[in-house]
Design an enzyme around this catalytic site. Structure first.
Site, PDB file in Angstrom:
ATOM      1  CB  SER A  95      92.467  38.529  54.170  1.00 30.14           C
ATOM      2  OG  SER A  95      92.596  37.257  53.636  1.00 30.14           O
ATOM      3  CG  HIS A 117      92.728  37.916  48.901  1.00 28.06           C
ATOM      4  ND1 HIS A 117      93.858  37.265  49.348  1.00 28.06           N
ATOM      5  CD2 HIS A 117      91.961  38.117  49.975  1.00 28.06           C
ATOM      6  CE1 HIS A 117      93.752  37.076  50.656  1.00 28.06           C
ATOM      7  NE2 HIS A 117      92.616  37.590  51.061  1.00 28.06           N
ATOM      8  CG  ASP A 137      96.751  36.915  48.107  1.00 26.56           C
ATOM      9  OD1 ASP A 137      95.767  36.709  47.379  1.00 26.56           O
ATOM     10  OD2 ASP A 137      96.648  37.108  49.336  1.00 26.56           O
TER      11      ASP A 137
END
Ligand SMILES: *[C@@H]1O[C@H](CO)[C@@H](O)[C@H](O)[C@H]1NC(C)=O
Ligand SMILES: *[C@@H]1O[C@H](CO)[C@@H](O)[C@H](O)[C@H]1NC(C)=O
Length: 850
Positions: free
Chosen positions: A402, A230, A192
């Site tokens: 996600s 994230h 990520d």
């Protein structure tokens, strides 16, 4: 197991020989990846080409990376071309003859994170609950927390772990924890934008050995950009420590690694290394990103990344195979579908979609036949509550698919604690077998051959952690993988517009599968070529011998691409457990009656599954760019013009749910048995006859009748079907004989093959020195056509940029952090062959998380 330990040794050997990661300098250097024959010394190749050998490409055996100063020319391409010319005239030998593949590296279109903005009223339900008197679920939650010593401040908000409001709408993990199954020994890598290893909620579980920053070339994948949050939020869902900070991860005793790739542009070479990083230690790779979910992109990983993923399932985890988990995508509102994404539709990834805290399908979660399972994420006014970047920071708005993928990855970590011996395919079996169908009345579930229920929206259902872990305890490892490839089946027929479709059948005999050592199916892939002037109008269904239907492709109103499907591979998990024997029918539809039309060129069926005889099983060879090019290996086929709506999806993806299922009451088909010997061995190159379509007709009809009269709604449906069956049957009278190897001049593929023949002579046709200039130009033109109706006028301005200017522009956009211009996968050279860039038709991507 013998095979596994052997592979393990090989794998460890590779690890030992893997080169140190060298920092890349894309401003000043060019990089080339060369695949060499194993006896060719990279150092000699480097000398010959005047390049610097930077070492092996990650874990990919015989792949090496070379560098030189930045220049316009593809110097390797030029040298190889010259070498081939010389070899032809002199017939001598040379070190360069050991180059099997070469690819100049280019920065690729950035992958998009699959997060979403938090819902506005994200705390509504929580407040409501706190005001209400304690219910049974809350009492259980308190008791569990007390017994397990959970005092994390936001544990009570982590409804995805224990939902005390919508009771039952959680991952059902508490009794698994109570058994002491909390992820000990399992390692998950979050691929990520970074992972805050200094967060008090993560540092106790941080696994440094499995971590790397491919964007800033350091060992620590620390978040550095303001929106690098994230990955940390994903990591918290898996492995947040049981302590006094935020909440807990679903597998709070697992280790968590960070592999940072999303914060700057990287090349296919970097991504290939990243996807194999520390693959003897990292067990699960959680990937919450992919090509844009804009409903018009159709993008697959480049050949090096495909090789890396295959390498990982063959060699990672000592031969048991790395487990890739991918988020299905957030583009459902754009009618996007996870079969247009080559990562989510890879057979090597477990594709995970989302449901919300009320168990509903959230507007964003993409559907497709490649989706295996769903789990919880944002929607219905709440989101996932997890760790954030910072020493003691929590986040209550994590969402999108996600957030679903890492939750699944964490659950798989629980499974690996008790069953570390499960292979990558065992895990898929386990997930498929134990998923819980939900929202069963939505009418889009069909019963598969093995009695499971499948929905394109929810896959096999939602993950029930308890059920998965229970089943894992006694799971018997499946035999190694086997596969059957059909020859290319040429169609070359215009596709009728409207609800009609063009149906083509292919007969798979028991003898074919026996010869392929294939016992029962897992994945099915279809690679196909369809020329069409508006791609979004197309849809494709695949109907198995057991009459189970995969919606391989659906129409997409935003997709205005003019190139149709070019060697695109769709994947389905819907046929899991079928024998594969019998008639497979593909139906291509041009769903919109308008001026855009097209031709179904050809297709190629691949059946993947468990082998009959483990001893005869082999490892799949590494993919080549030329794999799908052997269209000479053709069978002609009969086509059936026209088909029935009863086996087809409605014209638009959005109305899928509203319609009755394809086979509401279709009885569970028993596996055909004992047909091996009697069955007619159909040669792959047999001349066409009436039999494929005739078989199709006789086997289709009975399956429709049992559905008749089930309900008023269904009756309407069936009446329509019967009418269309009549059309279908009359269509049976029409057979098209397509001469083997004969191509229509109008076939774009022929144009391409002409390019191939001219490979060595094509020098100078275009500025970059690569061959296939005409083709690339055409593709670029199509790209801008594709975006012509979009609002982003900026993009049009760059359609005429040279490669160099485009490079500049890309950097600019990168620093702006708004848009990036990516590339097709890099140039490549294959000895004596093809360098078709294949499926990369998306050149522009937005980096904005949606
Ligand atoms: C959840 O776990 C419990 C055991 O704690 C089990 O009895 C139950 O069947 C599981 N599934 C659901 C949907 O409750
Ligand atoms: C598409 O439509 C054009 C114009 O009507 C026609 O000339 C062409 O043959 C059609 N192509 C196919 C594949 O149907």
């Amino acid at each position: 197991m013998k095979l596994h330990s052997l592979l393990g040794l090989v794998g460890l050997g590779c690890l030992a020989s893997a080169a140190q990661l060298q920092p890349r300098n894309y401003e000043a250097q060019d990089y080339y990846v060369l695949h060499l024959s194993s006896e060719t010394a990279p150092s000699q190749v480097a000398v010959k080409l005047g390049l610097t050998h930077e070492g092996q490409l990650g874990e990919l055996e015989d792949h090496h990376i070379f560098s030189t100063h930045k220049q316009e020319e593809d110097v390797v391409h030029t040298a190889l071309k010259e070498r081939r010319r010389r070899k032809r005239s002199l017939g001598d030998s040379d070190i360069l003859d050991g180059v099997k593949f070469a690819q100049k590296q280019k920065l690729k279109a950035r992958m998009e994170k699959r997060g979403l903005m938090p819902p506005r009223d994200s705390t509504g339900d929580v407040l409501e609950r706190q005001d209400a008197p304690a219910n049974e679920a809350q009492l259980k939650q308190s008791a569990i927390a007390k017994t397990l010593g959970i005092s994390d401040p936001i544990f009570n908000e982590q409804w995805h772990l224990m939902n005390t409001v919508q009771v039952g709408h959680d991952v059902n993990v508490s009794d698994v924890w109570m058994q002491g199954i909390t992820g000990q020994g399992a390692i998950v890598a979050i691929v990520d934008d970074g992972l805050d290893m200094y967060s008090d909620d993560l540092k106790g579980n941080y696994f440094a050995e499995g971590s790397y920053d491919f964007n800033d070339n350091t060992l620590e994948p620390k978040p550095r950009l303001s929106d690098d949050k994230h990955g940390t939020r994903c990591a918290g869902e898996v492995s947040a420590v049981k302590n006094d900070v935020c909440g807990v991860g679903v597998a709070w005793d697992s280790k968590i690694a960070g592999i940072r790739i999303l914060s700057k542009l990287i090349t296919d070479a970097d991504e290939a290394v990243a996807m194999n990083y520390a693959f003897q230690k990292n067990q699960i790779y959680s990937c919450s990103w992919g090509p844009p979910d804009d409903g018009r992109s159709m993008d697959a990983p480049g050949i090096l990344i495909k090789r890396a993923m295959l390498n990982a399932v063959q060699k990672g985890r000592a031969g048991l195979g790395s487990i890739y988990v991918f988020a299905s995508g957030n583009g459902a509102a754009n009618e996007d579908n996870c079969n247009f994404d080559g990562y989510t539709n890879s057979i090597y990834s477990i594709t995970v979609g989302a449901i919300d805290r009320k168990g509903l399908h959230p507007y964003y979660s993409e559907k497709c036949s490649a989706q295996l399972v769903v789990t919880y994420s944002s929607g219905s006014g709440d989101a996932i509550h997890t760790t954030d970047v910072g020493t003691n920071a929590c986040y209550s708005g994590h969402g999108g698919t996600s957030a679903a993928a890492p939750l699944a990855a964490g659950i798989f970590a629980l499974v690996l604690q008790i069953r570390p011996d499960l292979t990558w395919r065992d895990m898929q079996y386990l997930v498929m077998q134990t998923a819980l169908p939900i929202d069963i009345d939505s009418g889009e579930w069909q019963t598969t051959s093995i009695g499971k229920k499948f929905s394109h929206t929810f896959g096999y259902g939602k993950i029930d952690t308890w059920a998965t872990v229970e089943a894992a305890k006694n799971f018997v490892n499946v035999k190694p993988q086997a596969w059957y490839y059909s020859p290319w089946i040429h169609v070359n027929q215009a596709i009728p517009q409207g609800e009609q479709g063009l149906a083509v059948s292919f007969e798979v005999s028991a003898a074919m599968l026996k010869a392929a050592n294939l016992e029962r199916l897992e994945h099915v892939t279809v690679t196909m070529n369809v020329a069409h002037t508006r791609r979004g109008d197309l849809s494709v269904e695949l109907i198995s011998p057991d009459k189970v239907v995969s919606h391989l492709s659906v129409s997409r109103r935003m997709d205005q691409a003019t190139e149709g499907y070019e060697d695109w591979t769709f994947m389905s998990v819907v046929h899991w457990g079928e024998s594969g024997i019998g008639t497979w029918t593909i139906i291509v539809k041009d769903t919109v009656v308008n001026e855009y039309n097209g031709t179904f060129t050809d297709w190629h069926l691949k059946l993947w599954g468990e082998s009959i005889d483990s001893e005869k099983a082999t490892l799949l060879p590494m993919p080549e760019e030329t794999d799908d090019d052997n269209h000479a290996e053709i069978i002609s086929t009969t086509t059936i013009a026209g088909t029935t709506t009863s086996i087809t999806p409605p014209a638009t993806a959005t109305s899928l749910m509203a319609n009755p299922t394809d086979h509401p009451d279709r009885p569970i088909n028993s596996k055909p048995s004992g047909t091996d010997e009697e069955s007619k061995p159909t040669s792959a190159t047999s001349t066409p006859s009436a039999s494929p379509s005739a078989t199709a007709a006789s086997s289709w009809l009975p399956s429709f009748f049992p559905t008749f009269g089930v309900s008023a709604k269904t009756q309407v449906w069936i009446y329509g079907s019967l009418a269309l069956i009549l059309i279908f049957c009359s269509g049976l009278g029409i057979y098209f004989y397509i001469a083997r190897r004969k191509r229509l001049l109008a076939n774009p593929r022929d144009e391409w093959e002409f390019d191939l023949l001219e490979e060595d002579e094509a020098e100078g046709l275009n500025g970059t020195g690569r061959k296939g200039g005409a083709k690339n130009k055409r593709r670029a033109g199509e790209l801008y056509d594709a975006f012509a109706a979009g609002s982003d006028e900026e993009e049009d301005q760059f359609s005429d940029l040279s490669e160099g200017e485009e490079e500049e522009r890309r950097k600019y956009r990168d620093t702006e952090g708004k848009h990036v211009i990516g590339d097709e996968e890099g140039d490549s050279d294959v000895e004596g062959g093809d360098e078709k860039t294949g499926q990369h038709d998306k050149l522009i991507g937005s980096t904005e998380p949606k």
